[in-house]
Design a protein around this motif. Structure first.
Motif, PDB file in Angstrom:
ATOM      1  N   UNK A   1       0.757  -1.104  -0.044  1.00 21.03           N
ATOM      2  CA  UNK A   1      -0.033   0.051   0.076  1.00 21.03           C
ATOM      3  C   UNK A   1       0.805   1.326  -0.006  1.00 21.03           C
ATOM      4  N   UNK A   2       1.956   1.291   0.866  1.00 23.72           N
ATOM      5  CA  UNK A   2       2.978   2.462   0.707  1.00 23.72           C
ATOM      6  C   UNK A   2       3.481   2.585  -0.611  1.00 23.72           C
ATOM      7  N   UNK A   3       3.897   1.455  -1.428  1.00 22.54           N
ATOM      8  CA  UNK A   3       4.565   1.628  -2.523  1.00 22.54           C
ATOM      9  C   UNK A   3       3.572   2.305  -3.595  1.00 22.54           C
ATOM     10  N   UNK A   4       2.343   1.587  -3.436  1.00 21.97           N
ATOM     11  CA  UNK A   4       1.093   2.210  -4.157  1.00 21.97           C
ATOM     12  C   UNK A   4       0.853   3.680  -3.959  1.00 21.97           C
ATOM     13  N   UNK A   5       0.976   4.157  -2.975  1.00 18.30           N
ATOM     14  CA  UNK A   5       0.562   5.424  -2.459  1.00 18.30           C
ATOM     15  C   UNK A   5       1.519   6.335  -3.012  1.00 18.30           C
ATOM     16  N   UNK A   6       3.036   6.026  -2.917  1.00 20.71           N
ATOM     17  CA  UNK A   6       4.158   6.594  -3.380  1.00 20.71           C
ATOM     18  C   UNK A   6       4.268   7.060  -4.721  1.00 20.71           C
ATOM     19  N   UNK A   7       3.769   5.894  -5.400  1.00 23.50           N
ATOM     20  CA  UNK A   7       3.639   6.014  -7.067  1.00 23.50           C
ATOM     21  C   UNK A   7       2.459   7.062  -7.368  1.00 23.50           C
ATOM     22  N   UNK A   8       1.397   6.900  -6.751  1.00 23.28           N
ATOM     23  CA  UNK A   8       0.271   7.913  -7.172  1.00 23.28           C
ATOM     24  C   UNK A   8       0.835   9.325  -6.582  1.00 23.28           C
ATOM     25  N   UNK A   9       1.379   9.390  -5.591  1.00 22.00           N
ATOM     26  CA  UNK A   9       1.797  10.895  -5.191  1.00 22.00           C
ATOM     27  C   UNK A   9       2.985  11.342  -6.349  1.00 22.00           C
ATOM     28  N   UNK A  10       3.721  10.465  -6.853  1.00 26.91           N
ATOM     29  CA  UNK A  10       4.981  10.787  -7.875  1.00 26.91           C
ATOM     30  C   UNK A  10       4.313  11.106  -9.177  1.00 26.91           C
ATOM     31  N   UNK A  11       3.252  10.761  -9.371  1.00 23.93           N
ATOM     32  CA  UNK A  11       2.291  10.742 -10.697  1.00 23.93           C
ATOM     33  C   UNK A  11       2.910   9.555 -11.542  1.00 23.93           C
ATOM     34  N   UNK A  12       3.084   8.273 -10.973  1.00 21.04           N
ATOM     35  CA  UNK A  12       3.381   7.254 -11.919  1.00 21.04           C
ATOM     36  C   UNK A  12       2.121   6.319 -11.890  1.00 21.04           C
ATOM     37  N   UNK A  13       2.146   5.417 -12.726  1.00 17.03           N
ATOM     38  CA  UNK A  13       0.883   4.534 -12.727  1.00 17.03           C
ATOM     39  C   UNK A  13       1.416   3.195 -12.616  1.00 17.03           C
ATOM     40  N   UNK A  14       0.678   2.401 -11.447  1.00 16.45           N
ATOM     41  CA  UNK A  14       1.300   0.956 -11.095  1.00 16.45           C
ATOM     42  C   UNK A  14       0.067   0.168 -12.337  1.00 16.45           C
ATOM     43  N   UNK A  15       1.058  -0.507 -13.137  1.00 18.16           N
ATOM     44  CA  UNK A  15       0.390  -1.494 -14.256  1.00 18.16           C
ATOM     45  C   UNK A  15       0.602  -2.982 -13.888  1.00 18.16           C
TER      46      UNK A  15
END
Ligand SMILES: [Zn+2]
Length: 216
Positions: free
Chosen positions: A169-183
């Motif tokens: 969840x932390x990784x997902x949140x950090x990606x959202x905050x950085x503007x990257x899309x988890x695929x």
């Protein structure tokens, strides 16, 4: 890009960086992808090193690497921390070693910034096998530190109902905050999946899996 596990064998040296890679380890790495592996002295920090055409950057003290260079393979090694790969269609890739300290200090954001600094625009991400909340009991103070950086979605519970860090969840949140899309999310716990992955925390194993990424 590949996330590895027990099937590919030990790709590290018990979590230590060594100048001379054990020939058996080198052979296992080359069996995954037959290119020079860029690997790092991982310290749970937030530094991302840029790997240039000569392969400079290998062996640096860093927890991620980024490159536009098609001849090398970027790697980070893990046992419970999250291996993360980033890519942009402009021909930029990165790998990140994301444990709780790195997450709290912004290693994911630094990696996305590094991809952009290399010309990447639309950044996509993949997260591999790592320890999940049900197996990752966590002290309240450390959990507060991660939550302060990334929000309360990192607060999880163990199977026994104890406070836990939800690392994915932390990784997902950090990606959202950085503007990257988890695929892609492997969505598997290294502690639970004993047959498939090494776990330092659950089984005190010294072997390492990880992620390796390459262009072309
Ligand atoms: Zn688990």
């Amino acid at each position: 890009m590949r996330f590895t596990g027990r099937a590919e064998g030990d790709l590290g040296h018990g979590g230590e960086y060594v100048e001379q890679v054990d020939p058996a380890v080198e052979a296992r790495r080359r069996a995954v992808v037959d290119r020079p592996w860029i690997w790092l002295r991982q310290v749970h920090g937030d530094r991302i090193v840029t790997v240039d055409p000569a392969g400079l950057g290998a062996g640096e003290v860093a927890d991620g690497s980024v490159t536009r260079e098609p001849t090398v393979a970027l790697s980070v090694l893990t046992a419970d921390c999250a291996p993360v790969a980033l890519a942009a269609p402009e021909g930029v890739i990165a790998v990140v070693h994301a444990g709780w300290r790195g997450l709290a200090s912004g290693v994911i954001a630094r990696a996305v910034e590094a991809v952009r600094a290399c010309g990447g625009q639309t950044v996509v991400a993949a997260v591999g096998p790592c320890i999940h909340a049900e197996c990752y009991e966590f002290g309240a103070g450390d959990l507060d530190a991660v939550a302060a950086a990334l929000g309360d979605s990192v607060r999880g519970q163990t199977t026994a109902g104890r406070p836990a860090l939800d690392l994915p969840a932390g990784v997902r949140r950090a990606l959202v905050l950085a503007g990257a899309e988890l695929t892609y999310d492997a969505d598997v716990c290294t502690a639970c999946a004993a047959d498939a992955y090494f776990s330092h925390r659950a089984r005190q194993e010294s072997e390492r899996q990880g992620v390796v990424a390459w262009l072309g």
